[in-house]
Design a protein around this motif. Structure first.
Motif, PDB file in Angstrom:
ATOM      1  N   SER A 108      23.222  28.313 -20.217  1.00 49.54           N
ATOM      2  CA  SER A 108      23.770  28.901 -19.120  1.00 49.54           C
ATOM      3  C   SER A 108      23.215  30.052 -18.628  1.00 49.54           C
ATOM      4  CB  SER A 108      24.998  29.948 -19.414  1.00 49.54           C
ATOM      5  OG  SER A 108      23.806  30.664 -20.381  1.00 49.54           O
ATOM      6  N   ALA A 109      21.819  30.581 -18.494  1.00 46.83           N
ATOM      7  CA  ALA A 109      20.536  30.872 -18.140  1.00 46.83           C
ATOM      8  C   ALA A 109      19.838  30.182 -17.618  1.00 46.83           C
ATOM      9  CB  ALA A 109      19.484  31.649 -19.229  1.00 46.83           C
ATOM     10  N   LYS A 123      24.117  29.815 -35.648  1.00 47.26           N
ATOM     11  CA  LYS A 123      23.069  30.753 -34.662  1.00 47.26           C
ATOM     12  C   LYS A 123      21.861  29.637 -33.635  1.00 47.26           C
ATOM     13  CE  LYS A 123      20.842  34.168 -33.674  1.00 47.26           C
ATOM     14  NZ  LYS A 123      20.941  35.765 -33.802  1.00 47.26           N
ATOM     15  N   ARG A 130      23.372  27.223 -32.167  1.00 48.72           N
ATOM     16  CA  ARG A 130      24.023  26.363 -31.046  1.00 48.72           C
ATOM     17  C   ARG A 130      24.871  27.695 -30.503  1.00 48.72           C
ATOM     18  NH1 ARG A 130      28.491  25.417 -34.191  1.00 48.72           N
ATOM     19  NH2 ARG A 130      27.610  23.835 -35.223  1.00 48.72           N
ATOM     20  N   THR A 131      24.916  28.642 -30.293  1.00 50.40           N
ATOM     21  CA  THR A 131      25.043  29.739 -29.912  1.00 50.40           C
ATOM     22  C   THR A 131      23.795  29.574 -28.903  1.00 50.40           C
ATOM     23  OG1 THR A 131      24.614  31.306 -31.111  1.00 50.40           O
ATOM     24  CG2 THR A 131      26.870  30.491 -30.844  1.00 50.40           C
ATOM     25  N   LEU A 132      22.263  30.100 -29.153  1.00 48.22           N
ATOM     26  CA  LEU A 132      20.732  30.042 -28.546  1.00 48.22           C
ATOM     27  C   LEU A 132      20.859  28.951 -27.589  1.00 48.22           C
ATOM     28  CD1 LEU A 132      18.772  31.767 -28.545  1.00 48.22           C
ATOM     29  CD2 LEU A 132      17.541  30.458 -30.569  1.00 48.22           C
ATOM     30  N   GLY A 170      23.411  27.158 -25.968  1.00 53.75           N
ATOM     31  CA  GLY A 170      24.461  27.966 -24.978  1.00 53.75           C
ATOM     32  C   GLY A 170      23.810  28.153 -23.799  1.00 53.75           C
ATOM     33  N   ASP A 171      23.422  29.973 -24.319  1.00 52.80           N
ATOM     34  CA  ASP A 171      23.020  31.106 -23.744  1.00 52.80           C
ATOM     35  C   ASP A 171      21.561  30.704 -23.227  1.00 52.80           C
ATOM     36  OD1 ASP A 171      25.171  32.601 -25.019  1.00 52.80           O
ATOM     37  OD2 ASP A 171      23.622  33.400 -26.594  1.00 52.80           O
ATOM     38  N   LEU A 172      20.778  29.617 -23.146  1.00 48.86           N
ATOM     39  CA  LEU A 172      19.697  29.238 -22.946  1.00 48.86           C
ATOM     40  C   LEU A 172      19.905  28.590 -21.713  1.00 48.86           C
ATOM     41  CD1 LEU A 172      16.696  29.308 -22.502  1.00 48.86           C
ATOM     42  CD2 LEU A 172      15.983  27.507 -24.143  1.00 48.86           C
TER      43      LEU A 172
END
Length: 67
Positions: free
Chosen positions: A34-35, A24, A26-28, A30-32
């Motif tokens: 890319s944002a 969770k 790691r995906t958070l 990655g999302d941060l």
């Protein structure tokens, strides 16, 4: 309330990993990331559009004729 030491930060980090799990987080992350990339790209595009708009709207230089 004392200073924030490295051991306190490590304990908080371990608790966060235990609560959310590594997948969770790691995906958070990655999302941060890319944002942030998207935000920087939008800001640079905005800067270039402002510069080009200023160049297009700028009046031409005056030409003086000498007799």
């Amino acid at each position: 309330m004392g200073e924030i030491s490295i051991t306190k930060l490590l304990v908080v980090g371990v608790l966060i990993v235990l609560l959310f799990g590594t997948k969770k987080l790691r995906t958070l992350g990655g999302d941060l990331g890319s944002a942030i990339k998207g935000f920087k790209k939008a800001m640079s595009e905005d800067d270039t559009s402002v510069k080009s708009a200023n160049n297009a709207d700028a009046p031409a230089d005056r030409i003086s004729h000498k007799d």
